[in-house]
Each structure stands twice: as C-alpha cells, then as structure tokens.
Design an enzyme around this catalytic site. Structure first.
Site, PDB file in Angstrom:
ATOM      1  N   ILE A 182      61.036   3.304  32.352  1.00 35.56           N
ATOM      2  CA  ILE A 182      61.522   3.600  33.619  1.00 35.56           C
ATOM      3  C   ILE A 182      62.325   2.639  34.393  1.00 35.56           C
ATOM      4  CG2 ILE A 182      60.606   4.398  35.738  1.00 35.56           C
ATOM      5  CD1 ILE A 182      58.011   5.311  34.503  1.00 35.56           C
ATOM      6  N   ASP A 183      63.468   3.005  34.682  1.00 34.66           N
ATOM      7  CA  ASP A 183      64.428   2.274  35.520  1.00 34.66           C
ATOM      8  C   ASP A 183      64.234   0.672  35.054  1.00 34.66           C
ATOM      9  OD1 ASP A 183      64.393   4.331  37.210  1.00 34.66           O
ATOM     10  OD2 ASP A 183      62.963   3.583  38.445  1.00 34.66           O
ATOM     11  N   PHE A 184      64.514   0.665  33.972  1.00 38.62           N
ATOM     12  CA  PHE A 184      64.105  -0.832  33.220  1.00 38.62           C
ATOM     13  C   PHE A 184      65.382  -1.878  33.267  1.00 38.62           C
ATOM     14  CE2 PHE A 184      65.511   1.979  29.459  1.00 38.62           C
ATOM     15  CZ  PHE A 184      66.363   1.088  29.019  1.00 38.62           C
TER      16      PHE A 184
END
EC number: 3.1.1.11
Length: 346
Positions: A182-184
């Site tokens: 996630i949104d890394f």
C-alpha cells in the site's frame, strides 16, 4: 581529491564500531568533508538515525548487509500515545549529501490491519543517492520527505520532524528494489528512480481500504504546489508476488493535490490495473495532479497504449519524456548532477 575519512562497522568487533549508529554518532556534527562508513556483512538490528551531512554508507551488498527494525504505526509509547506513521521508521536519513550503496533497509513489523503503516526508510535529506539498495516493508515502505504542510486527520503528524521547517528534497535511486503493498513509495520529494524494481507484495487478503477494487498502490505522491517534478520512474520494472491478482494494483493515487508521478520506458507486469491510476478523495479529477506515462511496455502497459487509462492521466510526448533525465529533474538551483557522482566514495 581530498582524502576521505573511513569508519568500519562490524558485528564481530573487527571494526571501530559494532553498530552503525555508534559510527554515525562518532562523526562531529560540524565535520568537514565526506565520511565513509563501511558496514561489513550482517543483520544490524537497530533503529538508525543519520543526521550528519556528507555521509556515505557502504555495505557488502544488499543481500548481505541489512538494517532491520520492527516499529509500526499502531504501536504505543509508554504514555499510551501511538507511534503513528512517522515514528515507525527503521532508518531516518536526514543528512544532505547522503550516499548509500549495497544496504537493505527492512521493517519487519509485518502486514495486516493490526500493524498499519511501518516505514523502512524515512528519507528527507537533499542530494541523496542510493545505489543497489533494498527497501522492504508492506504499507508505506519508503517515505521521501519532506512532510506535506498539514496532516489530514489530526492536528499533528506526530513524527521526528514535527514543527521543523519544510524544505525541498532531491533524491536519486539507482538499481534499487522496493517492495510493499500500500502506497509503498510516498511523500513530497522530487525523486528519480532509475532501473529499479518495484515489487508489489502478496498478503493474506487485499487491503480493506481498497473496497475490493484493487490490491494496492505503488505510489502516493504529495508533490508541493509549484514544484516542477514529483516522482519520475525511468526504465524501472514493476513486478509482483504470485499471490497478487492480475489487474489489481494501481500505479499511484494522489496523497495531496498537485501530486506528480511519471513512468517512462518502464516494464509493467500483469498486476497493473487497466485504469493505471486511482482517485483519492477527488484529488485526481480536481486536484491539479500530473500522472503521466511514456513508452512503457509489458501487459500492464497495454491499456495505456489503447487509451484506456483514467481520464485525468496523460501520455507524454517524446520531447517531454526526453526532458525527464535524472540530471534534468534533479538539477535544482545548484546544478546537481547525480550521474556525475558515481564513483567518488569507493
């Protein structure tokens, strides 16, 4: 060229220090000239802060030299106050002119809603370069500071930079591997990623906040208003674990208005969604974002070639793409050229 000061870190005691933090702390804050910290192979379990300028951190390879810690957003301080996202880092890198090669930065708190965000590297120095490094986590693996001006859901960010002036940050990542779900890759820096791998991880189930529509997101930019560039990915490979469904990962979503992200000449795997990008609270449609692609290949790029990406993204022209070299994007007012600094630390 002036001589370099070198410090060796080794877990077995054969260097000047056994931990990386001890080596960093030995450098005077007003140190003149570059200091090279050579880190021997091993797992260094420490929460690391590098706040001196002109430090080079050189490992023996990202598969051999690892910095690892396991803090996470939902962990609580003794006072009961949560860590929140920005205290969860494994490494905080705030010194200007930082160079790193052959090191892995890992947050091993793990996936899942009980953990939340868990940053592997919080990077907000200017003129920062990483080569042949790994960044390993799940949600919010790599934060490219500075922070946005204001948090969205509470009065403070609650991190180590709280209350400090926000200043621009330029960052360059070459032949690195970044993994997460996630949104890394997220934040406000102007950052170029060249010939890197961005690997989407497969957890036990898709992130709940995706509403079942997606498995995750690669980027979440918060580019400041007026900044010419945000994230630029050049000749990168976007890959995924076998558990990640086809068409389930978006290239990015805007964490703030004016977010800018471009993928140029990249290889996009089957896990990339046909829409390419996903909105976030209306910012995609009305937030002045710039989400762009040019010359990408692979199954995940087919929809872009067919004109099926979301309506508020665009395809760059060849002339526009040619202006997105690392040196052009990161030059700034001082003319920084990361491509010209490849070998001075060895």
């Amino acid at each position: 060229m002036a001589s370099l000061r070198k410090i060796t870190v080794a877990k077995d005691g054969s260097g000047q220090h056994r931990t990386i933090q001890e080596a960093v702390d030995s450098i005077p804050r007003e140190s003149a000239g570059r200091v090279v910290i050579e880190v021997k192979a091993g797992e260094y379990r420490e929460k690391l802060v590098i706040d001196r300028p002109d430090v080079s951190l050189i490992g023996e390879g990202a598969d051999r030299t690892t910095v690892v810690w396991g803090d996470y957003a939902r962990k609580a301080f003794p006072s009961g106050e949560p860590y929140y996202t920005f205290h969860s880092y494994t490494a905080l890198i705030g010194g200007d002119g930082f160079v790193c090669e052959g090191v892995s930065f890992v947050n091993d708190a793990g996936p899942g809603e009980l953990v939340g965000q868990a940053i592997a590297a919080y990077v907000d120095g200017d003129r920062v370069r990483f080569r042949n490094c790994r960044f390993v986590g799940w949600q919010d693996t790599l934060f490219t500071g500075p922070l946005p001006p204001n948090p969205l859901d509470r009065s403070t960010f609650g991190g180590p930079r709280e209350g400090q002036p926000l200043r621009p940050s330029r960052q360059y990542y070459e032949e690195c591997c970044i993994t997460g779900d996630i949104d890394f890759v997220f934040g406000s820096a102007t950052a170029v990623f060249e010939r890197c791998e961005l690997r989407s991880r497969g957890g036990e189930q898709p992130p709940k906040e995706a509403g079942g529509a997606a498995y995750g997101w690669v980027t979440a930019a918060s580019t400041p208003q007026g900044a010419e560039h945000g994230y630029v990915f050049l000749r990168c490979r976007l890959t995924a674990d076998a558990q990640v469904p086809a068409g389930s990962v978006h290239l990015g979503r805007p964490w703030r208005d004016y977010a800018k992200t471009a993928f140029v000449l990249c290889e996009l795997g089957t896990h990339i969604a046909r829409a390419g990008w996903q909105d976030w609270n209306g910012r995609g449609e009305a937030g002045g974002v710039a989400y762009e692609e040019f010359g990408n290949e692979g199954a995940g790029a087919a929809a872009a070639a067919a004109g099926e990406r979301t309506s508020w993204s665009r395809r760059l022209t060849e002339a526009e793409a040619e202006r997105l070299s690392a040196d052009d994007v990161l030059a700034g007012s001082d003319g920084w050229r990361p491509s010209a600094e490849g070998g001075e630390v060895r």
